[in-house]
Scaffold this motif. Structure first.
Motif, PDB file in Angstrom:
ATOM      1  N   THR B  80     114.445  29.899 111.835  1.00 29.33           N
ATOM      2  CA  THR B  80     113.617  31.071 111.516  1.00 29.33           C
ATOM      3  C   THR B  80     114.036  31.690 110.190  1.00 29.33           C
ATOM      4  O   THR B  80     113.364  32.553 109.680  1.00 29.33           O
ATOM      5  N   ASP B 396     117.300  50.310 109.747  1.00 29.48           N
ATOM      6  CA  ASP B 396     116.110  49.465 109.927  1.00 29.48           C
ATOM      7  C   ASP B 396     114.830  50.224 109.579  1.00 29.48           C
ATOM      8  O   ASP B 396     113.947  49.702 108.901  1.00 29.48           O
ATOM      9  N   ARG B 400     112.199  49.307 106.563  1.00 30.37           N
ATOM     10  CA  ARG B 400     110.793  48.960 106.778  1.00 30.37           C
ATOM     11  C   ARG B 400     109.908  49.616 105.720  1.00 30.37           C
ATOM     12  O   ARG B 400     108.924  49.038 105.287  1.00 30.37           O
ATOM     13  N   ARG B 407     117.974  43.659 108.742  1.00 26.24           N
ATOM     14  CA  ARG B 407     118.829  42.522 108.332  1.00 26.24           C
ATOM     15  C   ARG B 407     119.115  42.552 106.838  1.00 26.24           C
ATOM     16  O   ARG B 407     120.160  42.098 106.388  1.00 26.24           O
ATOM     17  N   ARG B 430     114.180  36.282 106.968  1.00 27.93           N
ATOM     18  CA  ARG B 430     113.220  35.417 107.640  1.00 27.93           C
ATOM     19  C   ARG B 430     112.033  34.965 106.802  1.00 27.93           C
ATOM     20  O   ARG B 430     111.497  33.896 107.013  1.00 27.93           O
ATOM     21  N   ARG B 492     103.434  40.605 105.995  1.00 24.42           N
ATOM     22  CA  ARG B 492     103.964  41.601 106.929  1.00 24.42           C
ATOM     23  C   ARG B 492     105.491  41.641 106.923  1.00 24.42           C
ATOM     24  O   ARG B 492     106.154  40.689 106.493  1.00 24.42           O
ATOM     25  N   ILE B 493     105.993  42.757 107.414  1.00 20.12           N
ATOM     26  CA  ILE B 493     107.442  42.954 107.444  1.00 20.12           C
ATOM     27  C   ILE B 493     107.987  42.246 108.687  1.00 20.12           C
ATOM     28  O   ILE B 493     107.452  42.432 109.778  1.00 20.12           O
ATOM     29  N   PRO B 494     109.023  41.422 108.543  1.00 22.66           N
ATOM     30  CA  PRO B 494     109.540  40.719 109.724  1.00 22.66           C
ATOM     31  C   PRO B 494     110.225  41.667 110.707  1.00 22.66           C
ATOM     32  O   PRO B 494     110.678  42.749 110.330  1.00 22.66           O
ATOM     33  N   ASP B 495     110.279  41.227 111.951  1.00 23.82           N
ATOM     34  CA  ASP B 495     110.901  42.051 112.989  1.00 23.82           C
ATOM     35  C   ASP B 495     112.419  41.926 112.942  1.00 23.82           C
ATOM     36  O   ASP B 495     112.952  40.870 112.623  1.00 23.82           O
ATOM     37  N   LEU B 496     113.071  43.002 113.333  1.00 20.51           N
ATOM     38  CA  LEU B 496     114.536  42.958 113.452  1.00 20.51           C
ATOM     39  C   LEU B 496     114.902  42.365 114.805  1.00 20.51           C
ATOM     40  O   LEU B 496     114.324  42.712 115.827  1.00 20.51           O
ATOM     41  N   LEU B 497     115.826  41.437 114.792  1.00 18.34           N
ATOM     42  CA  LEU B 497     116.397  40.922 116.034  1.00 18.34           C
ATOM     43  C   LEU B 497     117.860  40.630 115.705  1.00 18.34           C
ATOM     44  O   LEU B 497     118.169  39.651 115.031  1.00 18.34           O
TER      45      LEU B 497
END
Lengths: 86, 663
Positions: B80, B396, B400, B407, B430, B492-497
């Protein structure tokens, strides 16, 4: 009616408050890489999840699973469905 | 940060002897183990190969040559982000002779997931049960012998920060090298049946075990078109067979194949962990990071951390700078001057050499090193406590707004140390969009060299409020640039994980070692450049050619920015290294007005010093940053970013100069 009742029992993980628990019902599968990572972190359907912290103003949701403690962006948390623990 | 090891690397495609890869989840101590082991005896020291950015170094153990490969942190072999893809490529395309799976003993169950995936793939695996001391303190006890028997691979408890067990791990890896492990575990009959069916249809020269490859395909971590060793014409049929196997598995288990495989592997990991864990213990230390990620307590904590960094730099760096400058003036300068003048006389040659050997070296030691050294010690402490990870969660939401996820906070903070490893760190993000935005912003983050200029010029000569104001302007510029880019660039903005780690107490040894590696690098790369830069500027000055060289810059430097034209010339030199600008300026001031705290103030006014540092901070990063930027984002984007920052710096510098003149 039954369908509506079933839908009402599940809600997005982002909708849970800090200190509440639930069981994951569905994870997003549209991005296979993200799905694989969620799965590796044990964020899987059927797994119990506890919300430790919801960072305000649209910040991440911090959850505890059997695998560890993770911060999930609010949008991702909104796409994970949970049901309340019985 | 991998910056510690980034200058100790062997190109990945030039591996020698037995190859041992270090794999594991993030924050389990992989880089500590890599640095400890390569610190034994590094034979080759090179920059990473252009093909795969995976750290590798060659060492010798008991007469045997071993190439150690430090993979980025992984939870599973998916793709990813750039670093995960590089790690997967390093494992699948050039399978190492053995893999050391580094496991966090305080979270055995989750960590076993990757270990099982590696064993499934048929790698000769050695498990390093790291953080054994932390686990012991938490009351966690693991039956190592039983874990060894259940997994069928060697398991060795280690404490990486102290170096315990690491030689044994490497020796075991060498013993295991090249021998496929006997896989002792099996999943459910349903899954094993589909895996066996898919595995039997795999042909070609696949470098990995067929069972492991079939599992990887079924869990969706690998697509048939990316399978190394597979003939192009075999890809479509394999994709079809994989899809039908996954469909059958889904029909039988009631959930997607990827989820079914992950669930079975987790269940197995849980059973294994339950059998070998003698005492589960209680892992504490999570209250502190909760305070760090909650805005009500986290924001004041972040501000407090920044205040500590700032005051330590101001007082600590400033005191060190004054001390070094004083010592140089008393002890080093007189003999150097006497020697140069005796050998070369007081003519143009002698005076030019003094620019480099006296003023230039003095500037490196008193302007560069004190602030850089202080900053790297602070950064090392922040990294090793795990605070930066908590800050990423806290930030975070702010990130955004800039089109980034939390990240990206880590490479941005790393950029405050050195832009080069920060840009290499972009591969952990990502999406291409996130890498582009973060890459652009990193080039504007004041690195330690620019920090040296800000503190060595602005804070040292004008006081800390001026330095704070400069940081305020730069922060506003970075935030505005991020906000604008987020609106300009589609996507789009990637998700935080991200995993949240409990804080750890840093050890002086690892912090000092990191600092030493970074500062050593700084000294060895910087000193020759500063010496030659000073000599070049000195030659121009002593021959009177400086007016001619600076003349084309006059309208911009004198007219728009209100600086002495010569100062513009030093800004040009600073493309080589950022702190060179100030060092040359100080050298110029020393030659003109003599040594002493006030020499730069005699040369330039307070407004001019501020404008000069502001322009130097914002404009084009150094040549090393530009070159990694080209590699990370491509020539066109690197050129655009460089040009953009020059324009921005000149514009903001001119506006600041006019504003300062008014007040």
């Amino acid at each position: 009616m039954e369908h509506v009742a079933a839908a009402a029992r599940t809600r997005p993980l982002a909708g849970l408050g800090a200190g509440s628990c639930g069981t994951i019902v569905r994870i997003p599968l549209d991005d296979p890489g993200m799905a694989a990572e969620l799965a590796a972190l044990r964020l899987l359907p059927g797994e119990p999840v506890g919300v430790i912290e919801v960072v305000p103003l649209g910040g991440p949701v911090v959850v505890q699973t059997a695998g560890g403690v993770y911060a999930l962006g609010r949008r991702l948390a909104a796409r994970i469905e949970v049901c309340d623990n019985p | 940060m991998s910056a510690v090891a980034c200058h100790q690397l062997a190109p990945y495609d030039q591996r020698a002897g037995t190859t041992v890869a270090l794999a594991g989840n993030p924050n389990v101590g992989k880089s500590t183990i890599f640095n400890r082991l390569t610190g034994l005896e590094v034979l080759t020291t090179n920059y990473p190969g252009a093909t795969v950015e995976v750290n590798a170094a060659t060492v010798r153990l008991d007469g045997q040559v071993v190439t150690l490969v430090d993979l980025p942190g992984l939870y599973c072999l998916t793709c990813t982000s750039g670093d995960q893809c590089a790690a997967r490529q390093a494992l699948l395309e050039w399978p190492p002779d053995a893999v050391v799976a580094i496991v966090d003993a305080t979270n055995l169950m989750r960590n076993l997931y990757l270990v099982l995936q590696l064993i499934d793939l048929g790698f000769p695996v050695v498990v390093a049960l790291n953080l054994a001391d932390v686990a012991e303190r938490a009351g966690i006890r693991i039956d190592v012998q039983q874990l060894r028997e259940l997994l069928g691979v060697p398991v060795i408890p280690t404490v990486a920060v102290r170096g315990w067990g690491l030689r044994e791990v490497l020796a075991e890896a060498l013993r295991a090298a090249g021998q496929a492990p006997a896989v002792r575990h099996r999943y459910s009959p349903l899954l094993e049946r589909e895996v066996a069916r898919l595995a039997s249809s795999l042909d070609g020269h696949i470098p990995l075990s067929r069972r492991g490859t079939a599992l990887l395909l079924l869990e969706g971590a690998l697509q048939p078109e990316n399978l190394p060793g597979l003939a192009p014409q075999a890809r479509a049929p394999l994709a079809e067979r994989t899809a039908s196997a996954a469909a059958r598995l889904e029909a039988a288990s009631g959930e997607p194949a990827s989820v079914a495989v992950a669930r079975e592997r987790h269940a197995l990991a849980e059973r294994l962990a339950a059998r070998v864990t003698v005492s589960p213990g209680e892992f504490r230390g999570r209250a502190a990071w909760r305070a760090a990620i909650r805005p009500a307590t986290g924001v004041p904590l972040l501000l407090a951390v920044l205040a500590v960094v700032f005051t330590t730099l101001f007082w600590g760096g400033g005191a060190l700078a004054a001390l070094v400058d004083g010592l140089w003036g008393r002890l080093a300068s007189p003999p150097i001057r006497a020697l140069v003048l005796a050998l070369f006389g007081g003519g143009v040659v002698g005076r030019t050499l003094l620019w480099g050997l006296d003023a230039g070296l003095n500037a490196v030691l008193s302007v560069g090193i004190p602030y850089v050294l202080t900053f790297y010690i602070l950064l090392g402490v922040l990294e090793d406590t795990g605070y930066l990870n908590a800050a990423a969660v806290l930030l975070d939401r702010l990130m955004r707004g800039l089109g980034l996820s939390g990240r990206a906070a880590l490479p941005l903070v790393a950029g405050a140390g050195c832009n080069v490893p920060a840009i290499i760190g972009l591969r952990g993000l990502r999406t291409e969009r996130e890498r582009l935005i973060a890459g652009t912003l990193i080039t504007m983050i004041p690195c330690s060299a620019r920090t040296a200029v800000i503190f060595g010029a602005v804070a040292y000569y004008l006081g800390w409020p001026w330095a704070l104001a400069l940081y305020g302007i730069v922060t506003a510029v970075v935030l505005t640039a991020g906000w604008g880019l987020n609106r300009l660039i589609p996507g789009r903005i990637p998700d935080l994980l991200a995993e949240v780690f409990p804080f750890r107490l840093p050890t002086a040894r690892t912090v000092l070692r990191k600092t030493w590696v970074r500062v050593r690098d700084f000294v060895f790369v910087a000193v020759p450049i500063v010496l030659w830069g000073s000599v070049a500027l000195g030659a121009l000055y002593e021959t009177g050619l400086i007016r001619l060289a600076a003349w084309p810059l006059a309208p911009l430097v004198e007219g728009w920015l209100g600086l002495p034209t010569v100062a513009g010339l030093t800004l040009l030199f600073a493309v080589l290294r950022k702190e060179l600008a100030l060092q040359l300026l100080v050298a110029l001031a020393v030659m003109e007005y003599g040594r002493g705290a006030q020499n730069l103030r005699s040369f330039m006014t307070a407004d001019q010093i501020f404008t000069y540092a502001l322009v130097n901070t914002i404009y084009i990063p150094c040549i090393a940053t530009i070159s990694v930027l080209v590699r990370a984002l491509g020539r066109r984007r690197a050129a655009l970013i460089s040009l953009g920052t020059v324009t921005l710096a000149v514009l903001i510098g001119g506006v600041a100069a006019r504003f300062l003149r008014m007040v």
